[in-house]
Design an enzyme around this catalytic site. Structure first.
Site, PDB file in Angstrom:
ATOM      1  N   CYS A 112       4.506  -1.338   1.397  1.00  5.56           N
ATOM      2  CA  CYS A 112       4.304  -1.063   2.821  1.00  5.56           C
ATOM      3  C   CYS A 112       5.648  -1.070   3.569  1.00  5.56           C
ATOM      4  CB  CYS A 112       3.359  -2.107   3.415  1.00  5.56           C
ATOM      5  SG  CYS A 112       2.928  -1.719   5.105  1.00  5.56           S
ATOM      6  N   LYS A 154       1.996  -2.030  -7.051  1.00  5.81           N
ATOM      7  CA  LYS A 154       2.384  -0.730  -6.502  1.00  5.81           C
ATOM      8  C   LYS A 154       3.580  -0.978  -5.602  1.00  5.81           C
ATOM      9  CE  LYS A 154       0.404   3.128  -3.868  1.00  5.81           C
ATOM     10  NZ  LYS A 154       0.959   2.920  -2.529  1.00  5.81           N
ATOM     11  N   GLY A 216       3.736  10.146  -5.403  1.00  5.91           N
ATOM     12  CA  GLY A 216       4.562  10.781  -4.380  1.00  5.91           C
ATOM     13  C   GLY A 216       4.554  12.288  -4.483  1.00  5.91           C
TER      14      GLY A 216
HETATM   15  C1  FMN Z   1      -2.607   6.680   6.081  1.00 10.25           C
HETATM   16  C2  FMN Z   1      -1.944   5.989   4.923  1.00 10.25           C
HETATM   17  C3  FMN Z   1      -2.268   4.663   4.655  1.00 10.25           C
HETATM   18  C4  FMN Z   1      -1.667   4.017   3.560  1.00 10.25           C
HETATM   19  N1  FMN Z   1      -2.023   2.726   3.276  1.00 10.25           N
HETATM   20  C5  FMN Z   1      -1.539   2.133   2.153  1.00 10.25           C
HETATM   21  C6  FMN Z   1      -1.981   0.848   1.753  1.00 10.25           C
HETATM   22  O1  FMN Z   1      -2.786   0.199   2.435  1.00 10.25           O
HETATM   23  N2  FMN Z   1      -1.474   0.334   0.601  1.00 10.25           N
HETATM   24  C7  FMN Z   1      -0.536   1.005  -0.168  1.00 10.25           C
HETATM   25  O2  FMN Z   1      -0.114   0.494  -1.203  1.00 10.25           O
HETATM   26  N3  FMN Z   1      -0.101   2.213   0.204  1.00 10.25           N
HETATM   27  C8  FMN Z   1      -0.589   2.796   1.322  1.00 10.25           C
HETATM   28  N4  FMN Z   1      -0.188   4.060   1.648  1.00 10.25           N
HETATM   29  C9  FMN Z   1       0.768   4.762   0.760  1.00 10.25           C
HETATM   30  C10 FMN Z   1       0.014   5.603  -0.284  1.00 10.25           C
HETATM   31  O3  FMN Z   1      -0.793   4.784  -1.106  1.00 10.25           O
HETATM   32  C11 FMN Z   1       0.998   6.402  -1.160  1.00 10.25           C
HETATM   33  O4  FMN Z   1       1.805   5.501  -1.856  1.00 10.25           O
HETATM   34  C12 FMN Z   1       1.889   7.332  -0.340  1.00 10.25           C
HETATM   35  O5  FMN Z   1       1.122   8.061   0.590  1.00 10.25           O
HETATM   36  C13 FMN Z   1       2.656   8.287  -1.243  1.00 10.25           C
HETATM   37  O6  FMN Z   1       1.780   9.087  -2.003  1.00 10.25           O
HETATM   38  P1  FMN Z   1       1.462  10.609  -1.571  1.00 10.25           P
HETATM   39  O7  FMN Z   1       2.772  11.360  -1.526  1.00 10.25           O
HETATM   40  O8  FMN Z   1       0.549  11.114  -2.662  1.00 10.25           O
HETATM   41  O9  FMN Z   1       0.843  10.571  -0.239  1.00 10.25           O
HETATM   42  C14 FMN Z   1      -0.726   4.706   2.747  1.00 10.25           C
HETATM   43  C15 FMN Z   1      -0.407   6.039   3.033  1.00 10.25           C
HETATM   44  C16 FMN Z   1      -0.992   6.691   4.112  1.00 10.25           C
HETATM   45  C17 FMN Z   1      -0.640   8.127   4.366  1.00 10.25           C
END
Ligand code: FMN
Length: 390
Positions: A112, A154, A216
């Protein structure tokens, strides 16, 4: 990319669980609730992580937090993400999860980047304090392992390019006994800007023996195959790519099974998916509400944030979009969806494009003296949020 160019694809092993295809729905606060996860699970196989739960709120039996730990009857494995900064509180939270049989898999959040979290030493700031990180993960694994519940972590690459932690933290997590490590290929300073560093994911895969999950910028199923080919990862984690596109999980299943078909739903088919999503959210909120009318309104309110993602790239007028993003009932939603042109083809311009958060890089706020004291394992003050899903 074809399946034949992808290195040996096997089910993802998380402790006793075999997951095929090796696809993980990323935990997303405010998004990956039980309704959204069901919608995604209806499309394809994988493991679907619930919204983040804070260990402090769980230990304090916060009623909102307890309601957030909800899974479908047929949801297996039930996957729960915990956020914690204190090894003892984390261990207590994990004990509650296993004693009350609340989940089959626990993921720990060290990614986070939100200032209110990092400025107190939580989330993406924590792996920098390597001894505290190791103690925390060890405590979680020790509390989960008697019940056979696998723990994963993570994380991001580090705080910024000058303070990378991912290889060291990955090795420490492996040493602590985690079942897998997921890496989002960005630093906390990058937030959601730029592109994810898949080379870093490959480096981590090389360094670890436990399964590594790559995260990502997977916008399309073929991006997932590309990531596997590029990095050798054991599975992929899908976040923003599925926002307004839950059928991405059908494409991912097809892709990992070597099939070429990819969904390009017409606007009419998208409208049916929107209706299904809203209905599942209403079911979820009605189940959790004392007053069913209130449940329908809350479910519809929760659905509003998804409207723009579903309609991205479709020629739909501003007024109709705005009305859809203000619905209060399913009847209102039906009425408005009826105004869409069902024959409108899927906009190819929306394919392969970032969606959801794409903010700019920013300074990472940290507690005083944080960077100068890697081996200090004092639990940071006030970094345990007492509400969940922030
Ligand atoms: C709206 C939103 C909320 C998220 N909340 C969390 C969370 O609670 N815990 C976490 O580990 N990652 C959280 N993430 C990160 C995602 O799990 C992920 O690692 C990040 O979006 C990158 O992946 P992507 O490029 O496929 O989006 C959040 C991302 C978004 C966009």
């Amino acid at each position: 990319m074809t399946a034949s160019t992808v290195p040996a694809l096997r089910p993802l092993t998380l402790g006793p669980h075999q997951v095929w295809p090796p696809v993980v729905l990323a935990p997303m606060a405010g998004i990956t609730n039980v309704g959204f996860r069901r919608l995604c699970r209806e499309q394809g196989g994988g493991i679907y992580v619930c919204e983040m739960i804070t260990t402090r709120a769980l230990v304090e039996r916060n009623p909102k937090t307890l309601r957030m730990i909800a899974f479908g009857d047929d949801e297996r494995p039930r996957s729960l993400q915990l956020y914690g900064t204190d090894p003892e509180v984390t261990a207590a939270a994990v004990r509650i999860v296993v004693e009350r049989n609340l989940a089959d898999h626990i993921d720990l959040n060290f990614g986070c980047p939100v200032p209110k979290v990092t400025r107190r030493g939580g989330g993406a700031a924590l792996p920098w304090r390597r001894r505290l990180f190791a103690r925390l993960v060890t405590a979680a694994v020790a509390a989960a392992s008697p019940a056979g519940v696998p723990v994963t972590v993570k994380m991001r690459k580090g705080i910024d390019d000058d303070h990378l932690t991912y290889v060291e933290a990955g090795l420490a997590a492996q040493e602590a006994g985690v079942a897998a490590v997921a890496l989002h290929g960005r630093t906390a300073a990058q937030r959601y800007s730029g592109t994810a560093d898949w080379d870093a994911i490959a480096t981590l895969k090389q360094a670890l023996d436990v399964p590594v999950l790559g995260n990502g910028d997977i916008w399309e199923a073929d991006d997932a195959l590309r990531m596997v080919a590029h990095t050798g990862v054991d599975g992929v984690v899908i976040g923003r790519g599925c926002l307004g596109r839950p059928w991405l999980f059908a494409d991912l299943e097809a892709a990992f099974n070597g099939r070429p078909e990819r969904r390009m739903p017409t606007l009419g088919e998208v409208a049916l998916t929107m209706r299904r999503h809203a209905e599942l959210l209403v079911d979820q909120f009605v189940a959790g509400a004392r007053n069913p009318t209130r449940g329908e309104r809350d479910g519809c309110t929760d659905f509003r944030k998804h409207v723009a993602w579903y309609l991205k790239g479709f020629p739909v007028g501003g007024e109709l979009r705005r009305s859809l993003a203000m619905i209060e009932s399913l009847a209102q939603l039906d009425d408005l969806l009826g105004k869409l042109d069902p024959a409108e083809p899927f906009p190819v311009t929306a394919l392969g494009q970032p969606r959801g958060r794409t903010n700019s890089p920013g300074k990472v706020f940290l507690p005083d003296g944080w960077l100068a004291s890697r081996d200090d394992d004092t639990v940071p003050e006030g970094a345990e949020m007492d509400d969940s899903g922030g």
